[in-house]
Scaffold this motif. Structure first.
Motif: not given
Length: 306
Positions: A47-49, A275-281, A288-289
């Motif tokens: 859902a965040v993505f 906007y907060a979800s984009a930061m979480s992504v 991950m990297v």
């Protein structure tokens, strides 16, 4: 000659039926855990993505804006500043914490009287609630009435403003290291004690001293343990929030506005959920990297101790 075929007797049929029934029982037992994982972890992550592509304030209907949140993100100086602050925190926290833990482990890994009681004591900060720890340390570090400044004055030194722009991040770092060193100490102690003693005995016969044994036996065989600590430590350090929220509130100014705290502010102070979800992504991609890089650097770190 043909191979002997196994005849499906009534006994084997009953056994097969019992195995199939046990398989379904096993699936039923893991179903609640798997359902909780789907409901509380996997679905919110997906859902965040999706939400990162929308503009949503929790009141009005979400509006699809594509990649605008990400474009705004990388043009936001506060985002770049919080990223720099967080990386600085991580680069200080992990080496200092693990170095202190390693020194404690080398001291604790001895058959001394009362050593088991001390092993319990150093774990107490780690099992304490982070917010409670932060509130107590906020009182201890109080510039005017704090215990620490009182002791500093007794020693003849000037008071320190622990929550100034120059010192606030150092104070947060100090408190987190104090709290979480016990966990890394425990993991390192288990890792060292799992190394067979025959390696050290062989090295001693060959004339190796303790320093050489540490560099050529202990440290190489601790690589799997260090990999686990580095991965969990980096993820945990990058997600530091409780201490910052309770001690400094991201201030003074934005000097302690770490990445996770900025996500919280955008989501619940400014109601910018997309906007907060984009930061979480972005946070997910960074973690991950870095985790994949750590796996690559610590490749072939499993050892057969048999």
């Amino acid at each position: 000659m043909p191979l002997e075929t196994v005849v499906d007797t009534p006994v084997t049929s009953v056994r097969r039926s019992r195995l199939n029934r046990n398989k379904w029982y096993g699936l039923l037992f893991i179903l609640p855990t798997f359902g909780a994982y789907l409901l509380f972890s996997l679905v919110p992550t997906l859902a965040v993505f999706v939400l990162s592509l929308f503009k949503w304030d929790l009141v009005n209907e979400p509006v699809y804006i594509g990649l605008d949140n990400f474009i705004q993100l990388f043009n936001d100086p506060l985002f770049l500043k919080s990223l720099r602050i967080t990386f600085t925190y991580v680069l200080y926290n992990i080496p200092i914490q693990y170095l202190i833990s390693l020194l404690i482990v080398l001291a604790l890994n001895r058959p001394l009287r009362g050593i088991k009681a001390f092993r319990v004591i150093y774990l107490v900060p780690w099992v304490t609630t982070p917010v409670a720890v932060a509130i107590v340390w906020k009182w201890v570090l109080n510039p005017s009435m704090g215990v620490l400044n009182y002791v500093i004055e007794l020693l003849g030194f000037n008071r320190v403003d622990w929550f100034s722009s120059a010192m606030a991040m150092k104070s947060v770092l100090m408190v987190n290291i104090w709290q979480h060193t016990g966990f890394s100490t425990l993991i390192l102690l288990v890792g060292i004690q799992s190394i067979p003693k025959m390696y050290y005995e062989s090295a001693e016969i060959d004339g190796a001293d303790r320093i050489r044994s540490f560099w050529h036996i202990t440290l190489p065989l601790l690589k799997p343990t260090l990999l686990f600590l580095l991965i969990t430590g980096f993820i945990g350090s990058f997600q530091v929030f409780d201490t910052v929220y309770a001690m400094t509130g991201g201030g003074p100014g934005d000097s302690t506005s770490v990445f996770y705290f900025l996500i919280y502010k955008q989501a619940f102070n400014f109601l910018e959920m997309g906007y907060a979800s984009a930061m979480s992504v972005v946070l997910f991609i960074i973690l991950m990297v870095v985790t994949l890089l750590q796996f690559k650097l610590f490749r072939n770190t499993t050892y057969d101790y048999s």
